[in-house]
Design a protein around this motif. Structure first.
Motif, PDB file in Angstrom:
ATOM      1  N   LEU A 354       0.841  -1.202   0.000  1.00  0.00           N
ATOM      2  CA  LEU A 354       0.000   0.000   0.000  1.00  0.00           C
ATOM      3  C   LEU A 354       0.874   1.248   0.000  1.00  0.00           C
ATOM      4  N   LYS A 355       0.645   2.127  -0.953  1.00  0.00           N
ATOM      5  CA  LYS A 355       1.369   3.393  -0.992  1.00  0.00           C
ATOM      6  C   LYS A 355       0.821   4.317   0.097  1.00  0.00           C
ATOM      7  N   PRO A 356       1.609   5.312   0.544  1.00  0.00           N
ATOM      8  CA  PRO A 356       1.128   6.235   1.578  1.00  0.00           C
ATOM      9  C   PRO A 356      -0.202   6.893   1.222  1.00  0.00           C
ATOM     10  N   ALA A 357      -0.386   7.278  -0.055  1.00  0.00           N
ATOM     11  CA  ALA A 357      -1.642   7.909  -0.469  1.00  0.00           C
ATOM     12  C   ALA A 357      -2.807   6.933  -0.338  1.00  0.00           C
ATOM     13  N   ASP A 358      -2.570   5.672  -0.692  1.00  0.00           N
ATOM     14  CA  ASP A 358      -3.621   4.656  -0.558  1.00  0.00           C
ATOM     15  C   ASP A 358      -3.941   4.396   0.910  1.00  0.00           C
ATOM     16  N   ARG A 359      -2.904   4.373   1.736  1.00  0.00           N
ATOM     17  CA  ARG A 359      -3.121   4.143   3.169  1.00  0.00           C
ATOM     18  C   ARG A 359      -3.900   5.309   3.782  1.00  0.00           C
ATOM     19  N   GLN A 360      -3.609   6.506   3.331  1.00  0.00           N
ATOM     20  CA  GLN A 360      -4.332   7.674   3.821  1.00  0.00           C
ATOM     21  C   GLN A 360      -5.815   7.598   3.420  1.00  0.00           C
ATOM     22  N   ALA A 361      -6.056   7.201   2.167  1.00  0.00           N
ATOM     23  CA  ALA A 361      -7.444   7.036   1.714  1.00  0.00           C
ATOM     24  C   ALA A 361      -8.141   5.952   2.518  1.00  0.00           C
ATOM     25  N   TRP A 362      -7.410   4.895   2.839  1.00  0.00           N
ATOM     26  CA  TRP A 362      -7.995   3.813   3.636  1.00  0.00           C
ATOM     27  C   TRP A 362      -8.450   4.349   4.998  1.00  0.00           C
ATOM     28  N   HIS A 363      -7.590   5.099   5.672  1.00  0.00           N
ATOM     29  CA  HIS A 363      -7.945   5.629   6.995  1.00  0.00           C
ATOM     30  C   HIS A 363      -9.159   6.559   6.912  1.00  0.00           C
ATOM     31  N   ARG A 364      -9.209   7.408   5.875  1.00  0.00           N
ATOM     32  CA  ARG A 364     -10.350   8.311   5.756  1.00  0.00           C
ATOM     33  C   ARG A 364     -11.643   7.539   5.525  1.00  0.00           C
ATOM     34  N   MET A 365     -11.617   6.580   4.592  1.00  0.00           N
ATOM     35  CA  MET A 365     -12.847   5.863   4.257  1.00  0.00           C
ATOM     36  C   MET A 365     -13.263   4.889   5.358  1.00  0.00           C
ATOM     37  N   GLY A 387      -4.740   9.227   9.380  1.00  0.00           N
ATOM     38  CA  GLY A 387      -4.650   9.721   8.012  1.00  0.00           C
ATOM     39  C   GLY A 387      -3.891  11.031   7.932  1.00  0.00           C
ATOM     40  N   MET A 388      -4.174  11.950   8.841  1.00  0.00           N
ATOM     41  CA  MET A 388      -3.471  13.235   8.849  1.00  0.00           C
ATOM     42  C   MET A 388      -1.988  13.071   9.147  1.00  0.00           C
ATOM     43  N   MET A 389      -1.672  12.153  10.009  1.00  0.00           N
ATOM     44  CA  MET A 389      -0.276  11.966  10.413  1.00  0.00           C
ATOM     45  C   MET A 389       0.604  11.436   9.290  1.00  0.00           C
ATOM     46  N   LEU A 390      -0.013  10.952   8.208  1.00  0.00           N
ATOM     47  CA  LEU A 390       0.762  10.516   7.049  1.00  0.00           C
ATOM     48  C   LEU A 390       1.255  11.706   6.219  1.00  0.00           C
ATOM     49  N   GLY A 391       0.762  12.903   6.535  1.00  0.00           N
ATOM     50  CA  GLY A 391       1.201  14.105   5.822  1.00  0.00           C
ATOM     51  C   GLY A 391       0.377  14.367   4.578  1.00  0.00           C
ATOM     52  N   ARG A 392       0.756  15.402   3.846  1.00  0.00           N
ATOM     53  CA  ARG A 392      -0.004  15.802   2.653  1.00  0.00           C
ATOM     54  C   ARG A 392       0.388  14.968   1.435  1.00  0.00           C
ATOM     55  N   GLU A 396      -6.677  13.495   0.448  1.00  0.00           N
ATOM     56  CA  GLU A 396      -7.377  12.866   1.572  1.00  0.00           C
ATOM     57  C   GLU A 396      -6.936  13.477   2.913  1.00  0.00           C
ATOM     58  N   TRP A 397      -5.772  14.092   2.938  1.00  0.00           N
ATOM     59  CA  TRP A 397      -5.325  14.773   4.155  1.00  0.00           C
ATOM     60  C   TRP A 397      -6.333  15.849   4.537  1.00  0.00           C
ATOM     61  N   VAL A 398      -6.763  16.617   3.549  1.00  0.00           N
ATOM     62  CA  VAL A 398      -7.747  17.680   3.790  1.00  0.00           C
ATOM     63  C   VAL A 398      -9.072  17.073   4.236  1.00  0.00           C
ATOM     64  N   CYS A 400      -9.560  14.274   5.863  1.00  0.00           N
ATOM     65  CA  CYS A 400      -9.420  13.848   7.270  1.00  0.00           C
ATOM     66  C   CYS A 400      -9.507  15.059   8.202  1.00  0.00           C
ATOM     67  N   ARG A 401      -8.818  16.121   7.834  1.00  0.00           N
ATOM     68  CA  ARG A 401      -8.831  17.337   8.646  1.00  0.00           C
ATOM     69  C   ARG A 401     -10.244  17.903   8.766  1.00  0.00           C
ATOM     70  N   ASN A 402     -10.961  17.983   7.646  1.00  0.00           N
ATOM     71  CA  ASN A 402     -12.308  18.554   7.670  1.00  0.00           C
ATOM     72  C   ASN A 402     -13.279  17.738   8.502  1.00  0.00           C
ATOM     73  N   ARG A 403     -13.129  16.433   8.479  1.00  0.00           N
ATOM     74  CA  ARG A 403     -14.003  15.594   9.296  1.00  0.00           C
ATOM     75  C   ARG A 403     -13.708  15.781  10.784  1.00  0.00           C
ATOM     76  N   LEU A 404     -12.448  15.928  11.115  1.00  0.00           N
ATOM     77  CA  LEU A 404     -12.093  16.182  12.512  1.00  0.00           C
ATOM     78  C   LEU A 404     -12.609  17.549  12.960  1.00  0.00           C
ATOM     79  N   ARG A 405     -12.579  18.531  12.071  1.00  0.00           N
ATOM     80  CA  ARG A 405     -13.104  19.851  12.422  1.00  0.00           C
ATOM     81  C   ARG A 405     -14.595  19.788  12.736  1.00  0.00           C
ATOM     82  N   LYS A 406     -15.332  19.013  11.937  1.00  0.00           N
ATOM     83  CA  LYS A 406     -16.775  18.884  12.172  1.00  0.00           C
ATOM     84  C   LYS A 406     -17.045  18.243  13.536  1.00  0.00           C
TER      85      LYS A 406
END
Length: 432
Positions: A354-365, A387-392, A396-398, A400-406
């Protein structure tokens, strides 16, 4: 056989194309799907596609398949002329990697014969056909080679300022490079865009080039001149209804315009010509999903069923593309097949590559699945955080951030942890 003789060949193996710079699976899928569509190829474009695919298969470690594709390329262009220089160079390298020294030497000699028959003004100057294939290969291979592609097209333009191909290549290079800036949360205004100016110049020289129309349409859309964007996209589709890349761009534009039925009409027509295109199936699934949202019936059994069907078909055609399969897991959940969704998420997370971008998408979904389907806010927060801790590494970083803000706005028990996480990012960037 001396390796120095191989290094003198101008081909994909000597152009500095590194496998770590590219998504090889995605490149392979794009080239294979394009080659599979039965349409007329201008010039030696099919041969070039097979050359490029052969190099990709080599980088993936499959030299036997690389050789098969180069054999097909040779059948597309059996004559020993300038258009075959890159192909024979690639053949020499592949045979060398396979230990076929005699065959490698034969292909080196083939290249030398062509160079003697068609000499250039200086030994270091590349034939136009080779320079062209090099520049376009750099542009297709990776965003890390966009600048090099641009420099080749620009240098060629300085010698031939009104050349159609060099102007188009330079325009496409600028378009890609400006696209990277947009990806970094910046935007180049339409009126100030060097890419737009160059695309318009290229269009005057090559008015029947559908991709120029597509790129100008995308530039208009990004700058909210949607009526003009639609004109460009409609014209592109008329020009190249069998071009997979053009069709996908046009359909995605229609989807953004919420014209889902129109997008589906275009995609389903293309599916008849490219039934094994995983990208077409994925885009069709997206449109069925958004159409259900448009009619305010997200659980519409017919539309959701069609969406799942095409996601499953796309996954079977391209199991290495993770993102559509993550969407598939969420659609299972919407069908109230919770166990099936959980199993799919588990299988995907267990993949070793799994690439970092795919792993980030996995955490968000997966976070979405836990929050919106199972009502587990605490677990969702943990995955958005991961997901956010994987960086930009992706957009999907955004997300994850937006969901945490809500969640933070609801002042829940996770407030302290979320605020602490945001504080850690605030020290690194003002845009968190």
């Amino acid at each position: 056989m001396s390796e120095d003789n191989l290094k003198l060949l101008s081909c994909h193996f000597t152009w500095g194309l590194l496998k770590e710079d590219a998504d090889l699976n995605f490149l392979e899928v794009k080239v294979r799907e394009k080659l599979a569509v039965k349409c007329k190829y201008g010039g030696n474009l099919k041969q070039r596609g097979l050359n490029f695919l052969a190099f990709i298969k080599h980088l993936q470690g499959f030299n036997d398949e690389a050789l098969k594709n180069l054999t097909l390329a040779k059948e597309e262009h059996p004559n020993d002329d300038k258009n075959a220089i890159v192909m024979y160079g690639n053949l020499a390298w592949v045979h060398s990697h396979m230990g076929n020294v005699t065959e490698a030497e034969k292909n080196i000699e083939k290249v030398n014969e062509i160079l003697k028959a068609f000499p250039t003004p200086s030994p270091t100057e590349l034939h136009r056909e080779v320079l062209s294939e090099k520049a376009w290969s750099l542009l297709k291979f990776s965003k890390k080679s966009y600048v090099r592609a641009k420099e080749i097209f620009l240098e060629a333009l300085q010698k031939e300022p009104d050349d159609k191909e060099w102007n188009t290549g330079f325009a496409f290079s600028l378009f890609r490079l400006e696209g990277l800036k947009i990806g970094q949360y910046k935007r180049v205004r339409y009126e100030e865009s060097p890419a737009v100016l160059q695309l318009k110049k290229a269009l005057k020289l090559d008015p029947n080039n559908a991709m120029i129309h597509v790129y100008l349409g995308l530039k208009c859309y990004k700058n909210e001149t949607n009526a003009e964007a639609l004109e460009y996209m409609t014209q592109a589709l008329k020009m190249a209804p069998d071009d997979l890349s053009v069709v996908l761009h046009v359909a995605k534009f229609m989807k953004k315009e919420q014209r889902y039925d129109a997008a589906l009409e275009v995609l389903l027509e293309m599916l008849k010509k490219a039934p094994d295109s995983s990208r077409i199936h994925h885009e069709i699934a997206n449109n069925y999903r958004w159409k259900a949202m448009q009619i305010d019936d997200i659980h519409n059994p017919e539309l959701l069923g069609l969406c799942v069907h095409h996601l499953e078909k796309g996954a079977s055609l391209n199991p290495s593309h993770i993102y559509p399969q993550l969407e598939l897991a969420l659609r299972y959940a919407e069908l109230k097949q919770t166990a099936k969704a959980e199993q799919k998420f588990t299988e995907l997370f267990a993949l070793s590559d799994l690439k970092p971008a795919d792993r980030q998408a996995w955490h968000r979904m997966y976070g979405d699945f836990k929050l919106y389907r199972l009502g587990s806010e605490r677990t969702a927060v943990e995955h958005y955080k991961q997901g956010m801790m994987l960086g930009r590494v992706s957009t999907e970083w955004v997300s994850c951030r937006n969901r945490l803000r809500k969640i933070l706005q609801r002042d829940t028990r996770d407030t302290y942890m979320i605020r602490t996480l945001f504080a850690s990012f605030r020290t690194e960037s003002t845009d968190y």
